[in-house]
Design an enzyme around this catalytic site. Structure first.
Site, PDB file in Angstrom:
ATOM      1  N   ASP A 574       3.118  -0.467  -4.967  1.00  0.00           N
ATOM      2  CA  ASP A 574       4.167  -1.367  -5.468  1.00  0.00           C
ATOM      3  C   ASP A 574       4.513  -2.390  -4.381  1.00  0.00           C
ATOM      4  O   ASP A 574       3.808  -2.504  -3.388  1.00  0.00           O
ATOM      5  CB  ASP A 574       5.410  -0.567  -5.894  1.00  0.00           C
ATOM      6  CG  ASP A 574       5.900   0.351  -4.776  1.00  0.00           C
ATOM      7  OD1 ASP A 574       5.391   0.257  -3.638  1.00  0.00           O
ATOM      8  OD2 ASP A 574       6.803   1.164  -5.039  1.00  0.00           O
ATOM      9  N   ASP A 575       5.603  -3.119  -4.571  1.00  0.00           N
ATOM     10  CA  ASP A 575       5.944  -4.161  -3.601  1.00  0.00           C
ATOM     11  C   ASP A 575       6.793  -3.607  -2.460  1.00  0.00           C
ATOM     12  O   ASP A 575       7.852  -4.132  -2.129  1.00  0.00           O
ATOM     13  CB  ASP A 575       6.677  -5.306  -4.307  1.00  0.00           C
ATOM     14  CG  ASP A 575       5.737  -6.042  -5.238  1.00  0.00           C
ATOM     15  OD1 ASP A 575       4.537  -6.124  -4.901  1.00  0.00           O
ATOM     16  OD2 ASP A 575       6.187  -6.503  -6.297  1.00  0.00           O
TER      17      ASP A 575
END
Ligand code: 6R9
Length: 704
Positions: A574-575
């Site tokens: 994910d980020d």
């Protein structure tokens, strides 16, 4: 060689439970390993023979029981703790599947207990009152102290009594913003004793980050100290708190009490800014209170603590852990993953501001009546210009000096520290004896095989198994970890699941994939240490963790499984960037950057970093007409330092006249990651970009 051969033979046990637990694998099922022997690092016979779990077969039996009968497995372990009242007949209830309704885990519900009682009073009653609970080592050589279990209990009780006196009640939140002084675990245990919910904020966070957390959890009190010293320079923690509290008031949250420990070695009280009525010196009040304090018995599902962690949006998530399951889980994982024995001296280098400091500095070890080392030295370096998480004061041998001084037997740290000390050369290590060491541990990020081997060969003299523990703030305790005496390790692999944990690897569509494969790491069931919600936002809890792959808990990590079934974590999908084992959301850094008046837009990605694992790489578009300058670069970095903390400062600012975006305006981070890591031949398809020429411009500006 004979020893190793014997091990290989003993690894080749006949499968007993084959097919019953489908995701298990060669080692667990007792099939011969396919790996070359030189890929494997075996525990010595001497180590295995004394280990709590000494063979794959023993693990297999326990693991199978934990999966087939979780209630029986965990209630037997839970019975070793003190419960004022026993839990309901059903040991646990769970719904992990969002499609079937609200996600909910409960363990030992109806049981009444107290984790502080179990970590202190219970151990003292068992005869450990005189045993050292905490060796405290200050940053300066010779600055140290120790507390026995009996002394620790007295200090915890005094603070607990004081907090009760000022009106802190069961269920109230208390924010703790302290460096690694003994007062930090004391404050956690005091809150737990009276049923208050602690929320420790890492003392490297800025006042803005602190105020964000204060506004979210509205604490009854903040506990801090006036200052902490780096070299000769004091860092005024209390002033950071003052400004956070001012900001909170503006947002409608007023905190009535700021209990401040006078850290004399850093700053005198006369020099400390003070707000009468709100601020109170710890030393003036806490010692006046009785050293005995009745315990607040709480339900197993009552909250124990909140710990904020970065997510993929700008707002940190308040991960909520409850009491009973967390207690049982941290104690059990600690015991088995480190093969804990009562004679051990255990040192975890983490700060209590992170989950590792909660579960494996404070609760897990103390619940086992372990002797722990608490070292002050880390926070100081975090405040340095360059964030390096390694104690190099007075030199790079400090860790091993501490190991020899306290005869540390279990040493648990992060790969970033291993890499930074490795860079300094072997001589700093070999000048110390390190004979006491018997188990090493790693956490926070994947450990690269070369760092693993250096840790194993140089630090551990090729005789100490390494427990590479994979877990998260959300999981409360270890999920995938070696049991050091049970099976051979592969450098860089976290190996196999802990008891009761069923990891699965899924593909993009959420289908479980078997055998040798890579994909997204999910967990199939609940476990006692799991977080129960995100504070005040159960919907975000479900959306982030349980909706991406319905029916599972999604970890946010990618992983692969090799031909022998060993699990290899490959990092976040994910980020979220993992800098020196600390999670930082790209969105948080971006929102700090764009708050700079001259920054029009920012996009942040992670890049490989030799020491930190990942570094922060920021693409910045300036407001029309503003020229690039070194001064502006510095001022952008300082905005991030001020808004989040020094550890989140970008390593690189890349000036970007424009950012690569899809026609719908979405920034294509995939391309930015390639540009940041100079993999220019692998940019992939850029035809979906609204303006493909942006990429050329970015590449040509790469050296700015
Ligand atoms: C305990 C802790 C969690 C994230 C996690 C993963 C990474 C942690 C790891 C590891 C590979 C290990 N991570 N341990 N990756 N091998 N042994 O670090 O919690 O701060 O919440 O971070 O850290 O990416 O998802 P937290």
């Amino acid at each position: 060689f004979c020893n190793r051969l014997r091990h290989v033979e003993s690894m080749s046990l006949q499968p007993s439970g084959a097919g019953r637990i489908s995701h298990l694998n060669a080692v667990i099922l007792g099939e011969p390993l396919e790996s070359e022997e030189n890929d494997l690092v075996f525990p010595s016979q001497e180590f295995s023979s004394q280990a709590l779990v000494s063979s794959p077969e023993q693990y297999r039996n326990m693991y199978e029981k934990s999966i087939e009968d979780p209630a029986g497995f965990w209630s037997e372990i839970a019975s070793q703790f003190y419960w004022k009242e026993k839990w309901n007949p059903e040991v646990y209830t769970e719904n992990i599947d969002v499609r079937k309704g609200t996600v909910k885990f409960e363990w030992f519900k109806g049981g009444r207990t107290n984790i502080s009682y179990n970590a202190l009073d219970r151990n003292i009653e068992a005869g450990n009152g005189g045993k050292v609970a905490i060796y405290w080592e200050g940053n300066d050589l010779g600055d140290d102290g120790r507390l026995t279990y009996a002394e620790l209990l007295e200090k915890v009780c005094q603070l607990a009594n004081y907090l009760k006196h000022v009106g802190v009640r069961k269920g109230d939140a208390v924010i703790i913003y302290l460096p690694m002084l003994t007062e930090l675990p004391i404050a956690m245990l005091a809150c737990a004793r009276i049923g208050a919910v602690h929320s420790v904020v890492f003392a490297g966070f800025s006042s803005e980050s602190l105020s964000q957390r204060i506004i979210d959890c509205k604490p009854k009190a903040v506990i801090t100290c006036n200052a902490v010293r780096r070299g000769s320079k004091p860092i005024h923690l209390k002033e950071i708190v003052d400004s956070a509290l001012r900001e909170s008031v503006k947002n409608g949250v007023t905190v009535d009490l700021c209990l401040t420990f006078e850290n004399k070695s850093a700053m005198r009280r006369e020099d400390t800014k003070w707000q009468d009525g709100r601020d109170v010196w710890w030393q003036d009040v806490v010692p006046l209170f009785p050293t005995k304090c009745d315990v607040e018995w709480v339900d197993a599902e009552d909250p124990l603590f909140l710990l904020y962690t970065s997510g993929s949006t700008g707002k940190p998530k308040g991960v909520l852990h409850t009491t009973g399951g967390y207690m049982v889980y941290t104690a059990t994982t600690f015991k088995y993953a480190f093969d804990y024995k009562p004679s051990d001296v255990y040192w975890c280098t983490a700060d209590c501001g992170w989950i590792t400091g909660h579960s494996y500095v404070t609760y897990g070890p103390l619940l086992n009546s372990a002797t722990i080392v608490v070292f002050e030295g880390f926070i100081l370096l975090i405040q340095c210009e360059q964030f390096i998480q390694a104690p190099n004061y007075p030199d790079a041998g400090r860790c091993w000096n501490i190991v020899d001084k306290y005869k540390v037997t279990i040493f648990y740290t992060a790969p970033t520290l291993v890499r930074s000390l490795m860079r300094e050369g072997d001589a700093y290590v070999t000048r110390y004896q390190r004979k006491s060491l018997r188990v090493l541990g790693s956490v926070g990020e994947p450990i690269n095989p070369s760092a693993w081997r250096w840790f194993y060969n140089v630090v551990g003299d090729s005789r100490c198994p390494i427990s590479d523990t994979w877990w998260q703030t959300e999981t409360g305790g270890f999920m995938i970890t070696p049991l050091p005496g049970a099976w051979p390790q592969k450098p860089g692999s976290a190996t196999f699941p802990f008891f009761g944990v069923q990891p699965v690897i899924v593909d993009e569509k959420g289908n479980e994939i078997e055998g040798e494969c890579s994909g997204y790491l999910c967990i199939k069931n609940s476990w006692p240490g799991a977080f129960r919600t995100l504070y005040g936002d159960h919907e975000r809890y479900e959306t982030t963790y349980f909706k991406p792959f319905a029916g599972y808990y999604f970890t946010g990590d990618g992983c692969s499984r090799d031909k022998d079934g060993y699990i290899w974590l490959t990092g976040r999908v994910d980020d979220v960037i993992n800098v020196s084992g600390h999670r930082i959301g790209t969105a948080e850094v971006e929102s700090a950057l764009v708050s700079h008046p001259q920054c029009a837009e920012a996009a942040v990605v992670g890049v490989d970093h030799e020491i930190k694992g990942q570094g922060i790489y920021a693409f910045v578009t300036l407001v029309e007409g503003v020229p690039y300058s070194e001064e502006l670069r510095k001022s952008l970095i300082s905005v991030v330092r001020n808004q989040i903390g020094a550890f989140a400062a970008p390593d690189k600012i890349h000036w970007a006249p424009g950012l690569p975006k899809t026609r719908s305006g979405k920034i294509m981070r995939r391309i930015l990651r390639k540009i940041a890591s100079r993999q220019l031949n692998e940019l992939g398809d850029t035809s979906t970009l609204a303006d493909p020429s942006v990429v050329e411009q970015l590449i040509s500006l790469g050296d700015c």
